[in-house]
Motif scaffolding. Structure first.
Motif, PDB file in Angstrom:
ATOM      1  N   GLU A 128       0.826  -1.199   0.000  1.00  0.00           N
ATOM      2  CA  GLU A 128       0.000   0.000   0.000  1.00  0.00           C
ATOM      3  C   GLU A 128       0.866   1.258   0.000  1.00  0.00           C
ATOM      4  O   GLU A 128       1.964   1.274   0.550  1.00  0.00           O
ATOM      5  N   ARG A 129       0.324   2.320  -0.601  1.00  0.00           N
ATOM      6  CA  ARG A 129       1.055   3.589  -0.674  1.00  0.00           C
ATOM      7  C   ARG A 129       0.919   4.391   0.608  1.00  0.00           C
ATOM      8  O   ARG A 129       1.902   4.920   1.124  1.00  0.00           O
ATOM      9  N   PHE A 130      -0.299   4.512   1.122  1.00  0.00           N
ATOM     10  CA  PHE A 130      -0.548   5.362   2.274  1.00  0.00           C
ATOM     11  C   PHE A 130      -0.546   4.559   3.567  1.00  0.00           C
ATOM     12  O   PHE A 130      -0.770   3.349   3.575  1.00  0.00           O
ATOM     13  N   TRP A 131      -0.309   5.280   4.664  1.00  0.00           N
ATOM     14  CA  TRP A 131      -0.171   4.689   5.975  1.00  0.00           C
ATOM     15  C   TRP A 131      -1.393   5.005   6.821  1.00  0.00           C
ATOM     16  O   TRP A 131      -2.206   5.850   6.475  1.00  0.00           O
ATOM     17  N   THR A 132      -1.486   4.332   7.965  1.00  0.00           N
ATOM     18  CA  THR A 132      -2.527   4.599   8.959  1.00  0.00           C
ATOM     19  C   THR A 132      -1.867   5.132  10.222  1.00  0.00           C
ATOM     20  O   THR A 132      -0.861   4.581  10.679  1.00  0.00           O
ATOM     21  N   LEU A 133      -2.423   6.200  10.773  1.00  0.00           N
ATOM     22  CA  LEU A 133      -1.900   6.760  12.015  1.00  0.00           C
ATOM     23  C   LEU A 133      -2.462   5.969  13.186  1.00  0.00           C
ATOM     24  O   LEU A 133      -3.648   6.042  13.491  1.00  0.00           O
ATOM     25  N   GLU A 134      -1.597   5.217  13.858  1.00  0.00           N
ATOM     26  CA  GLU A 134      -2.009   4.396  14.999  1.00  0.00           C
ATOM     27  C   GLU A 134      -1.930   5.173  16.312  1.00  0.00           C
ATOM     28  O   GLU A 134      -2.825   5.082  17.157  1.00  0.00           O
ATOM     29  N   THR A 135      -0.851   5.925  16.487  1.00  0.00           N
ATOM     30  CA  THR A 135      -0.637   6.676  17.727  1.00  0.00           C
ATOM     31  C   THR A 135       0.074   7.973  17.398  1.00  0.00           C
ATOM     32  O   THR A 135       1.058   7.974  16.651  1.00  0.00           O
ATOM     33  N   PHE A 136      -0.423   9.088  17.947  1.00  0.00           N
ATOM     34  CA  PHE A 136       0.240  10.376  17.745  1.00  0.00           C
ATOM     35  C   PHE A 136       0.782  10.901  19.064  1.00  0.00           C
ATOM     36  O   PHE A 136       0.061  10.958  20.072  1.00  0.00           O
ATOM     37  N   SER A 137       2.039  11.272  19.065  1.00  0.00           N
ATOM     38  CA  SER A 137       2.686  11.938  20.202  1.00  0.00           C
ATOM     39  C   SER A 137       2.469  11.178  21.512  1.00  0.00           C
ATOM     40  O   SER A 137       2.154  11.761  22.555  1.00  0.00           O
ATOM     41  N   HIS A 138       2.677   9.869  21.471  1.00  0.00           N
ATOM     42  CA  HIS A 138       2.528   9.001  22.652  1.00  0.00           C
ATOM     43  C   HIS A 138       3.571   9.388  23.700  1.00  0.00           C
ATOM     44  O   HIS A 138       4.764   9.513  23.407  1.00  0.00           O
ATOM     45  N   ASP A 139       3.124   9.586  24.953  1.00  0.00           N
ATOM     46  CA  ASP A 139       4.053  10.010  25.998  1.00  0.00           C
ATOM     47  C   ASP A 139       3.915   9.214  27.294  1.00  0.00           C
ATOM     48  O   ASP A 139       4.462   9.615  28.324  1.00  0.00           O
ATOM     49  N   ASN A 140       3.220   8.091  27.266  1.00  0.00           N
ATOM     50  CA  ASN A 140       3.034   7.300  28.483  1.00  0.00           C
ATOM     51  C   ASN A 140       4.356   6.827  29.071  1.00  0.00           C
ATOM     52  O   ASN A 140       4.475   6.635  30.290  1.00  0.00           O
ATOM     53  N   HIS A 141       5.354   6.623  28.202  1.00  0.00           N
ATOM     54  CA  HIS A 141       6.650   6.147  28.696  1.00  0.00           C
ATOM     55  C   HIS A 141       7.326   7.212  29.562  1.00  0.00           C
ATOM     56  O   HIS A 141       8.114   6.877  30.450  1.00  0.00           O
ATOM     57  N   LEU A 142       7.024   8.473  29.316  1.00  0.00           N
ATOM     58  CA  LEU A 142       7.580   9.541  30.153  1.00  0.00           C
ATOM     59  C   LEU A 142       6.919   9.543  31.526  1.00  0.00           C
ATOM     60  O   LEU A 142       7.596   9.599  32.558  1.00  0.00           O
ATOM     61  N   GLU A 143       5.606   9.484  31.526  1.00  0.00           N
ATOM     62  CA  GLU A 143       4.867   9.493  32.784  1.00  0.00           C
ATOM     63  C   GLU A 143       5.167   8.258  33.623  1.00  0.00           C
ATOM     64  O   GLU A 143       5.181   8.318  34.850  1.00  0.00           O
ATOM     65  N   ALA A 144       5.437   7.128  32.946  1.00  0.00           N
ATOM     66  CA  ALA A 144       5.671   5.867  33.659  1.00  0.00           C
ATOM     67  C   ALA A 144       6.903   5.929  34.551  1.00  0.00           C
ATOM     68  O   ALA A 144       6.955   5.263  35.596  1.00  0.00           O
ATOM     69  N   VAL A 145       7.895   6.727  34.170  1.00  0.00           N
ATOM     70  CA  VAL A 145       9.124   6.803  34.964  1.00  0.00           C
ATOM     71  C   VAL A 145       9.287   8.176  35.612  1.00  0.00           C
ATOM     72  O   VAL A 145      10.343   8.489  36.167  1.00  0.00           O
ATOM     73  N   GLY A 146       8.248   8.986  35.559  1.00  0.00           N
ATOM     74  CA  GLY A 146       8.288  10.285  36.206  1.00  0.00           C
ATOM     75  C   GLY A 146       9.096  11.340  35.478  1.00  0.00           C
ATOM     76  O   GLY A 146       9.474  12.353  36.071  1.00  0.00           O
ATOM     77  N   ALA A 147       9.348  11.115  34.205  1.00  0.00           N
ATOM     78  CA  ALA A 147      10.065  12.130  33.424  1.00  0.00           C
ATOM     79  C   ALA A 147       9.095  13.240  33.035  1.00  0.00           C
ATOM     80  O   ALA A 147       7.949  12.964  32.690  1.00  0.00           O
ATOM     81  N   PRO A 148       9.514  14.483  33.082  1.00  0.00           N
ATOM     82  CA  PRO A 148       8.608  15.588  32.739  1.00  0.00           C
ATOM     83  C   PRO A 148       8.116  15.489  31.297  1.00  0.00           C
ATOM     84  O   PRO A 148       8.859  15.101  30.402  1.00  0.00           O
ATOM     85  N   VAL A 149       6.855  15.831  31.099  1.00  0.00           N
ATOM     86  CA  VAL A 149       6.290  15.947  29.754  1.00  0.00           C
ATOM     87  C   VAL A 149       6.344  17.426  29.385  1.00  0.00           C
ATOM     88  O   VAL A 149       5.756  18.264  30.071  1.00  0.00           O
ATOM     89  N   THR A 150       7.063  17.758  28.329  1.00  0.00           N
ATOM     90  CA  THR A 150       7.239  19.159  27.939  1.00  0.00           C
ATOM     91  C   THR A 150       6.564  19.415  26.610  1.00  0.00           C
ATOM     92  O   THR A 150       6.727  18.667  25.656  1.00  0.00           O
ATOM     93  N   GLU A 151       5.824  20.513  26.568  1.00  0.00           N
ATOM     94  CA  GLU A 151       5.084  20.884  25.366  1.00  0.00           C
ATOM     95  C   GLU A 151       5.556  22.262  24.910  1.00  0.00           C
ATOM     96  O   GLU A 151       5.032  23.295  25.318  1.00  0.00           O
ATOM     97  N   HIS A 152       6.586  22.263  24.096  1.00  0.00           N
ATOM     98  CA  HIS A 152       7.077  23.514  23.542  1.00  0.00           C
ATOM     99  C   HIS A 152       6.402  23.752  22.194  1.00  0.00           C
ATOM    100  O   HIS A 152       6.097  22.815  21.462  1.00  0.00           O
ATOM    101  N   ALA A 153       6.192  25.024  21.883  1.00  0.00           N
ATOM    102  CA  ALA A 153       5.448  25.380  20.675  1.00  0.00           C
ATOM    103  C   ALA A 153       6.031  24.707  19.444  1.00  0.00           C
ATOM    104  O   ALA A 153       7.246  24.535  19.333  1.00  0.00           O
ATOM    105  N   GLY A 154       5.145  24.362  18.513  1.00  0.00           N
ATOM    106  CA  GLY A 154       5.573  23.754  17.267  1.00  0.00           C
ATOM    107  C   GLY A 154       6.174  24.768  16.326  1.00  0.00           C
ATOM    108  O   GLY A 154       6.544  25.883  16.709  1.00  0.00           O
ATOM    109  N   ASP A 155       6.267  24.405  15.057  1.00  0.00           N
ATOM    110  CA  ASP A 155       6.925  25.238  14.061  1.00  0.00           C
ATOM    111  C   ASP A 155       6.119  26.509  13.815  1.00  0.00           C
ATOM    112  O   ASP A 155       5.074  26.495  13.204  1.00  0.00           O
ATOM    113  N   THR A 156       6.630  27.631  14.308  1.00  0.00           N
ATOM    114  CA  THR A 156       5.966  28.917  14.085  1.00  0.00           C
ATOM    115  C   THR A 156       6.788  29.816  13.170  1.00  0.00           C
ATOM    116  O   THR A 156       6.590  31.028  13.128  1.00  0.00           O
ATOM    117  N   ASP A 157       7.759  29.219  12.475  1.00  0.00           N
ATOM    118  CA  ASP A 157       8.657  29.915  11.553  1.00  0.00           C
ATOM    119  C   ASP A 157       9.789  30.654  12.255  1.00  0.00           C
ATOM    120  O   ASP A 157      10.710  31.117  11.592  1.00  0.00           O
TER     121      ASP A 157
END
Length: 246
Positions: free
Chosen positions: A213-242
């Motif tokens: 197949e040519r196109f893909w299926t998005l199964e998971t976006f921006s998964h971060d459970n592995h960070l929370e599982a070990v107490g690592a901070p989850v950081t949300e810095h702004a995306g591409d704003t040029d």
């Protein structure tokens, strides 16, 4: 044989992520970065996030493990992979590909959005007219330029021998462009998604497809459970704003 699974990882938090966010809040014109974009290292939090990614890889070692691993040439992406693979215990190396580098901002590099408005008002107006997807700052790249790079990379993936998951460590804009190409999105669909979703530091975005197949299926976006599982901070810095180094 073509790959049927992609794991897209954004690098851990970088020192420039912190400086850019603080500079935006303070309405500064210039972000006081100490390194050129390619040499920006991980912050201490970014290292912890990379370690959490390594723990996630180790926990999944009983299932499919990456058969090929690629990195942006930028230091923060390579550091993320090096730390994660060291923690994981997986005996894997990675390849560096310049096509996975972050979007180049040209004359707007190290400027906040306020700085662009103040120093290059004509460029700010031109960006508003052309839109984020097609706007190319002088000396920099439009998202369409990044798409050309990623399209070339994906073509090589399709022509390669890797059949299991492929792991790619890169940047927020690059991850979003992967989605644009792999999911067959339009400009409007990409920008709508980007305006409402952030690629978290050290997060995992997973795509799958059926053989042939040519196109893909998005199964998971921006998964971060592995960070929370070990107490690592989850950081949300702004995306591409040029205007923000990532």
């Amino acid at each position: 044989m073509t790959a049927t699974e992609l794991w897209l990882v954004r690098h851990g938090e970088s020192t420039a992520n912190i400086q850019a966010t603080e500079s935006q809040r303070a309405l500064l014109e210039v972000i006081p970065v100490e390194h050129r974009d390619a040499d920006v290292p991980l912050s201490d939090t970014g290292v912890r996030q990379a370690e959490a990614l390594g723990s996630w890889l180790a926990a999944n070692a009983g299932g499919p493990v990456p058969t090929a691993i690629w990195s942006s040439p930028y230091l923060r992406a390579q550091q993320t992979l090096a730390v994660a693979l060291g923690v994981s215990g997986l005996e894997r190396s990675f390849l560096v590909d310049e096509r996975l580098r972050d979007r180049e901002l040209g004359i707007l590099d190290t400027l906040t959005s306020h700085g662009v408005d103040q120093r290059y008002p004509e460029e700010a107006a031109r960006r508003r007219w052309l839109g984020k997807f097609y706007y190319r700052p002088p000396g920099g790249e439009a998202w369409t330029d990044v798409a050309l790079r990623v399209r070339s990379f994906l073509r090589d993936v399709d022509e390669g021998e890797a059949s299991g998951p492929i792991l790619v460590a890169a940047h927020d804009a690059v991850v979003l462009v992967f989605l644009y190409l792999c999911l067959g999105w339009s400009e409007q669909e990409l920008l709508a998604f980007a305006s409402n979703n952030t690629v978290l530091n050290a997060s995992i975005t997973r795509l799958t497809r059926q053989p042939g197949e040519r196109f893909w299926t998005l199964e998971t976006f921006s998964h971060d459970n592995h960070l929370e599982a070990v107490g690592a901070p989850v950081t949300e810095h702004a995306g591409d704003t040029d205007v923000q180094p990532r």
